[in-house]
Scaffold this active site. Structure first.
Site, PDB file in Angstrom:
ATOM      1  N   ASP A  72       0.853  -1.232   0.123  1.00 17.61           N
ATOM      2  CA  ASP A  72      -0.018   0.029  -0.117  1.00 17.61           C
ATOM      3  C   ASP A  72       0.801   1.325  -0.139  1.00 17.61           C
ATOM      4  OD1 ASP A  72       0.845  -0.308   2.518  1.00 17.61           O
ATOM      5  OD2 ASP A  72      -1.188  -0.101   3.514  1.00 17.61           O
ATOM      6  N   SER A  73       2.172   1.185  -0.106  1.00 17.03           N
ATOM      7  CA  SER A  73       3.118   2.222  -0.316  1.00 17.03           C
ATOM      8  C   SER A  73       2.805   2.657  -1.659  1.00 17.03           C
ATOM      9  CB  SER A  73       4.546   1.896  -0.307  1.00 17.03           C
ATOM     10  OG  SER A  73       4.711   0.543  -1.068  1.00 17.03           O
ATOM     11  N   ASP A 111      -1.140  -6.250  -0.194  1.00 22.01           N
ATOM     12  CA  ASP A 111      -1.407  -5.733   1.049  1.00 22.01           C
ATOM     13  C   ASP A 111      -2.892  -5.694   1.369  1.00 22.01           C
ATOM     14  OD1 ASP A 111       0.830  -5.176   2.747  1.00 22.01           O
ATOM     15  OD2 ASP A 111       1.047  -3.063   1.741  1.00 22.01           O
ATOM     16  N   LYS A 141      -0.706  -9.631   2.863  1.00 24.79           N
ATOM     17  CA  LYS A 141       0.003  -9.030   3.986  1.00 24.79           C
ATOM     18  C   LYS A 141      -0.934  -8.184   4.930  1.00 24.79           C
ATOM     19  CE  LYS A 141       3.484  -5.816   3.528  1.00 24.79           C
ATOM     20  NZ  LYS A 141       2.878  -4.656   4.498  1.00 24.79           N
ATOM     21  N   GLU A 143      -0.928  -5.528   8.423  1.00 25.97           N
ATOM     22  CA  GLU A 143      -0.112  -5.005   9.672  1.00 25.97           C
ATOM     23  C   GLU A 143      -0.560  -5.226  11.204  1.00 25.97           C
ATOM     24  OE1 GLU A 143       0.305  -0.686   8.916  1.00 25.97           O
ATOM     25  OE2 GLU A 143       1.084  -0.842   7.223  1.00 25.97           O
ATOM     26  N   GLU A 209       9.779  -3.526  10.098  1.00 24.65           N
ATOM     27  CA  GLU A 209      10.127  -2.352   9.780  1.00 24.65           C
ATOM     28  C   GLU A 209      10.359  -1.292  10.668  1.00 24.65           C
ATOM     29  OE1 GLU A 209       7.231  -0.429   6.804  1.00 24.65           O
ATOM     30  OE2 GLU A 209       8.075   1.253   6.880  1.00 24.65           O
TER      31      GLU A 209
HETATM   32  O1  KIV Z   1       3.606  -0.982   1.635  1.00 28.58           O
HETATM   33  C1  KIV Z   1       4.681  -1.343   1.541  1.00 28.58           C
HETATM   34  O2  KIV Z   1       5.350  -1.211   0.635  1.00 28.58           O
HETATM   35  C2  KIV Z   1       5.293  -1.988   2.451  1.00 28.58           C
HETATM   36  C3  KIV Z   1       6.708  -2.234   2.459  1.00 28.58           C
HETATM   37  C4  KIV Z   1       7.419  -1.015   3.156  1.00 28.58           C
HETATM   38  C5  KIV Z   1       7.184  -3.641   3.440  1.00 28.58           C
HETATM   39  O3  KIV Z   1       4.551  -2.551   3.295  1.00 28.58           O
END
Ligand code: KIV
Length: 292
Positions: A72-73, A111, A141, A143, A209
Site C-alpha cells: 500500500d506504499s 497488502d 500481508k 499490519e 520495519e
Molecule cells: O507497502 C509497502 O511497501 C510495505 C513495505 C514497506 C514492506 O509494506
C-alpha cells in the site's frame, strides 16, 4: 551498461548456487510460500521489491526477484497520496492483478489496505478472498501484532497465506509517527512476543520495519518463518525496498535505510527534455520515423 560490483549477481553469492535458490536458482515455476520456508532452512538470503504495475513487475521478475509486494506504499509511490491510508481495496485489486499478469515466477503478495481488515476476521477474509480470486495473488500481508492474530488465523484456516508486518506499521502513522519501533527492553520484548504469536497463528513470513538491528536479528534467529527487514539491519533473512526509492524515482527525501541503485528521476527527466527539444527543434520525427 554499468558493471555490477561483486555480490550483485547470483553467481557471486555462494548461498544461491542451490538449484532451488530463490534468487539465482534454476526453477522457472511460480514461487510458493513453501519455497520461502526452504530458503530459511538453507540459510539463504533473498530480495523482495514492491511493484505496482505490470511493466515494472515484468522487469523485476526477469531480474529474478522472487517475491514482489504490491504494497500500500502505492499510496505515496504510485497514486500521489501523502500516506498509505487512502489506498482502497479497488486500487489494490486492480494493481495487484496487473502485477500478477506481468510476472511468471515471482510470488505476488498484496497488502490488505487500511480499513479492509481492522473490523475483524470476517471482513479480513472477505478482503483477502477478493485479492486471491480477482487479482490472483499468492498471499496477502497485514499490519499489526496481537490485534491482527484473529485475522491471520481465519485467513490461514481458509487457505490464504499471510505475511505479517510489525515494527513501524505505516497504516498507523497517525498514532505511531514515522520512528524506530521496539527500542528499549519492554518494547523489544513485546515485539518478540508478537512475532512469535504471528508465527503460531500461521503466518508464513514476517516483515519488520524500522526496528533496531539487534532486535530484528534476535527475532530472525528465534522464528522458523522467514523475516524480511526494511530498516531493520542486516540480520534478517530477506530485505525489501520500495522500488521507486531503490531506483531514485522518488521526489525529495527518502528514508535513511534506503539504498539508491539508479537515478531514474534524472534519466527520465533527461529523456523527456531531449524529446521536447527534438519536437521544438523540428528534428523529430526524422525520415526513419515517417511513413509515405
Ligand atoms: O507497502 C509497502 O511497501 C510495505 C513495505 C514497506 C514492506 O509494506
Amino acid at each position: 551498461m554499468t558493471q555490477l560490483p561483486a555480490g550483485h549477481s547470483p553467481a557471486d553469492n555462494p548461498r544461491t548456487d542451490h538449484p532451488k535458490a530463490l534468487y539465482g536458482g534454476t526453477g522457472t515455476r511460480r514461487i510458493t510460500v513453501r519455497d520461502l520456508a526452504g530458503a530459511k532452512e538453507r540459510g539463504e538470503k533473498w530480495p523482495m521489491l514492491t511493484a505496482y504495475d505490470a511493466m515494472t513487475a515484468s522487469v523485476f521478475d526477469a531480474a529474478g526477484i522472487p517475491v514482489l509486494l504490491v504494497g500500500d506504499s502505492m499510496g505515496n509511490a504510485h497514486l500521489g497520496y501523502e500516506s498509505t491510508v487512502p489506498v482502497t481495496m479497488d486500487h489494490m485489486t486492480m494493481l495487484s492483478a496487473a502485477v500478477v499478469r506481468g510476472t511468471h515466477r515471482a510470488l505476488v503478495v498484496a497488502d490488505l489496505t487500511f480499513g479492509s481488515y481492522q473490523e475483524g476476521p470476517v471482513q479480513a477474509l472477505r478482503s483477502a478472498t477478493r485479492l486471491v480470486k480477482e487479482a490472483g495473488v499468492g498471499a496477502v500481508k497485514l499490519e499489526g501484532g496481537e490485534r491482527s492474530l484473529p485475522q491471520t488465523e481465519i485467513l490461514v484456516e481458509a487457505g490464504i497465506p499471510v505475511m505479517a508486518h510489525m515494527g513501524l506499521t505505516p497504516q498507523s502513522f497517525n498514532t505511531l509517527g514515522y520512528r524506530v519501533q521496539g527500542r528499549g527492553d519492554e518494547a523489544a520484548d513485546r515485539l518478540i512476543r508478537d512475532a512469535k504469536a504471528a508465527q503460531a497463528a500461521g503466518a508464513f513470513a514476517l516483515v519488520l520495519e524500522l526496528v533496531p538491528a539487534e532486535v530484528a536479528a534476535e527475532i530472525t534467529r528465534s522464528l522458523q518463518i522467514p523475516v524480511i527487514g526494511i530498516g531493520a539491519g542486516p540480520g534478517t533473512d530477506a530485505q525489501v525496498l520500495v522500488w521507486t526509492d531503490m531506483v531514485g524515482l522518488t521526489e525529495g527525501r527518502v528514508p535513511r535505510f534506503t539504498k539508491q541503485y539508479a537515478d531514474l528521476r534524472r534519466t527520465l527527466g533527461d529523456a523527456a527534455r531531449a524529446f521536447a527539444g527534438d519536437v521544438v527543434g523540428g528534428t523529430f520525427p526524422a525520415e526513419e520515423h515517417t511513413f509515405h
